[in-house]
Design a protein around this motif. Structure first.
Motif, PDB file in Angstrom:
ATOM      1  N   TYR A 168      17.273   9.426 -50.730  1.00  0.00           N
ATOM      2  CA  TYR A 168      16.813   9.414 -49.342  1.00  0.00           C
ATOM      3  C   TYR A 168      17.748  10.280 -48.487  1.00  0.00           C
ATOM      4  O   TYR A 168      18.964  10.320 -48.719  1.00  0.00           O
ATOM      5  N   ASN A 198      18.774   4.289 -41.749  1.00  0.00           N
ATOM      6  CA  ASN A 198      18.339   5.162 -42.842  1.00  0.00           C
ATOM      7  C   ASN A 198      19.442   5.346 -43.887  1.00  0.00           C
ATOM      8  O   ASN A 198      19.168   5.404 -45.090  1.00  0.00           O
ATOM      9  N   LYS A 241      12.270  11.116 -47.316  1.00  0.00           N
ATOM     10  CA  LYS A 241      12.677  10.310 -46.171  1.00  0.00           C
ATOM     11  C   LYS A 241      12.669   8.834 -46.538  1.00  0.00           C
ATOM     12  O   LYS A 241      11.847   8.384 -47.333  1.00  0.00           O
TER      13      LYS A 241
END
Length: 375
Positions: free
Chosen positions: A162, A169, A248
């Protein structure tokens, strides 16, 4: 005394798990690909559904691939997208007619049916599988091919990382890499229980086996059902930074949970004993840690033996992660490591429990219930 023994046994089992991972994961593995030239044509197969914001980045990254003297033939199959994905790809094809790209329409429903449709058209000697929301590094395919040729294998697996971005995130990226370490260790051990089909290289001669291994009644699992049918001498592992593809992180905590739930729900399709027992072992470990964490919280956050157990759990994770993740140029922050240590037992326990019930959720604008696509 009994409780103390249970806590010690749990910690020892956790340490053994990380020692197992460390034994099979090469923390310094690097693939030097600069001098390697691929002289065979390579197909790329991508199943796409509702990726209007990602698909062009994926295609552009593929056509920047290096070391491929005969280039790529991309088979992009649309799985009945309801957004502007097809329109954007069609415009891309018109503007880049020199790219060898074929846009197909799936004759079934779901990613597996789309992949089967596209794979049946592949004539090239090698086929690279990735997802429509992934970005491929210029040397990724070259690196996988070097591994395939060097080890004389028909299947090569690579990592999917990722992007880090925000704090949340980065935390998801950290959790993903933690899972990936387990997956890599199992691959090297000869029990490929956790792989990611978004970075897989197949020879043409094994595509038929890949198609046969698909369990189309399951919404996902195109990767693991095939990998679990392989013996250790039938695949190679290329888990290094040169072979990474990027994607992502899920857009929200809810999306993250549903993604993990979709992955866990494939469990009922596992037939071999090891693949049924290992997830239970991981679940029980984390469920017991969740009980310990809950007891510590409701007992008033006291400084006692339970807190020591939780701290030792974090130390085990942090000490191993600090050097095992260097090969991905990833270093988790101090607070992220603590959060992951605390939150992972919660999310693994919840995902494991909810995967046993017929929970309905949305995936790419479709309703999925217990791994079956409803609409």
């Amino acid at each position: 005394m009994v409780i103390t023994a249970i806590l010690l046994l749990l910690l020892v089992s956790y340490l053994i798990l990380f020692l197992f991972i460390n034994h099979y994961v090469n923390s310094g593995q690097t693939n030097y690909v600069k001098q390697f030239q691929v002289d065979e044509p390579i197909a790329v197969v991508i199943a796409m559904r509702n990726e209007e914001d990602q698909i062009l980045d994926c295609l552009k990254s593929l056509y920047k691939s290096s070391g491929l003297s005969q280039g790529l033939k991309v088979y992009l199959v649309d799985d009945q997208s309801t957004d502007a994905s097809v329109i954007r790809v069609s415009s891309f094809i018109k503007e880049n007619s020199h790219f060898n790209l074929e846009l197909l329409n799936s004759n079934g429903i779901g990613k597996k049916q789309a992949l089967i449709h596209a794979l049946g058209r592949v004539s090239e000697p090698w086929c690279f599988l990735t997802d429509a929301d992934c970005v491929v590094q210029p040397i990724t395919i070259q690196s996988l091919m070097q591994t395939a040729k060097g080890e004389d294998k028909e299947v090569v697996y690579g990592p999917v990382n990722y992007y880090k971005g925000s704090f949340i995130n980065s935390l998801m990226a950290y959790e993903n890499l933690n899972n990936q370490l387990v997956g890599e260790a199992l691959l090297e051990y000869g029990r490929p229980a956790m792989v990611n089909g978004a970075n897989t290289l197949l020879s043409k001669s094994i595509i038929e086996d890949y198609i046969k291994a698909q369990q189309v009644d399951y919404a996902s699992g195109d990767d693991v059902f095939f990998s679990q049918s392989l013996r250790k001498n039938e695949y190679a592992v290329s888990y290094n930074f040169e072979s990474v593809v990027f994607t992502k992180a899920p857009e929200s905590i809810v999306s993250f949970f549903y993604q993990r739930l979709r992955w866990a729900s494939k469990y009922s399709g596992y037939s071999k004993l090891f693949y049924r027992l290992f997830p239970v072992f991981i679940f029980m470990q984390n469920f017991l840690f969740l009980i310990i964490l809950s007891f510590w919280i409701f007992s008033g956050l006291r400084i006692d033996g339970i807190l020591i157990v939780l701290i030792l759990k974090w130390i085990i994770e942090w000490s191993f992660h600090s050097f095992m993740l260097k090969k991905y140029n990833f270093k988790a922050g101090f607070y992220q490591s603590i959060l992951l240590s605390l939150l992972q037992p919660i999310h693994i326990s919840l995902v494991g429990l909810f995967s046993l019930v017929n929970l309905s959720y949305k995936w790419k604008d479709r309703t999925v219930v217990n791994q079956s696509i409803v609409n």
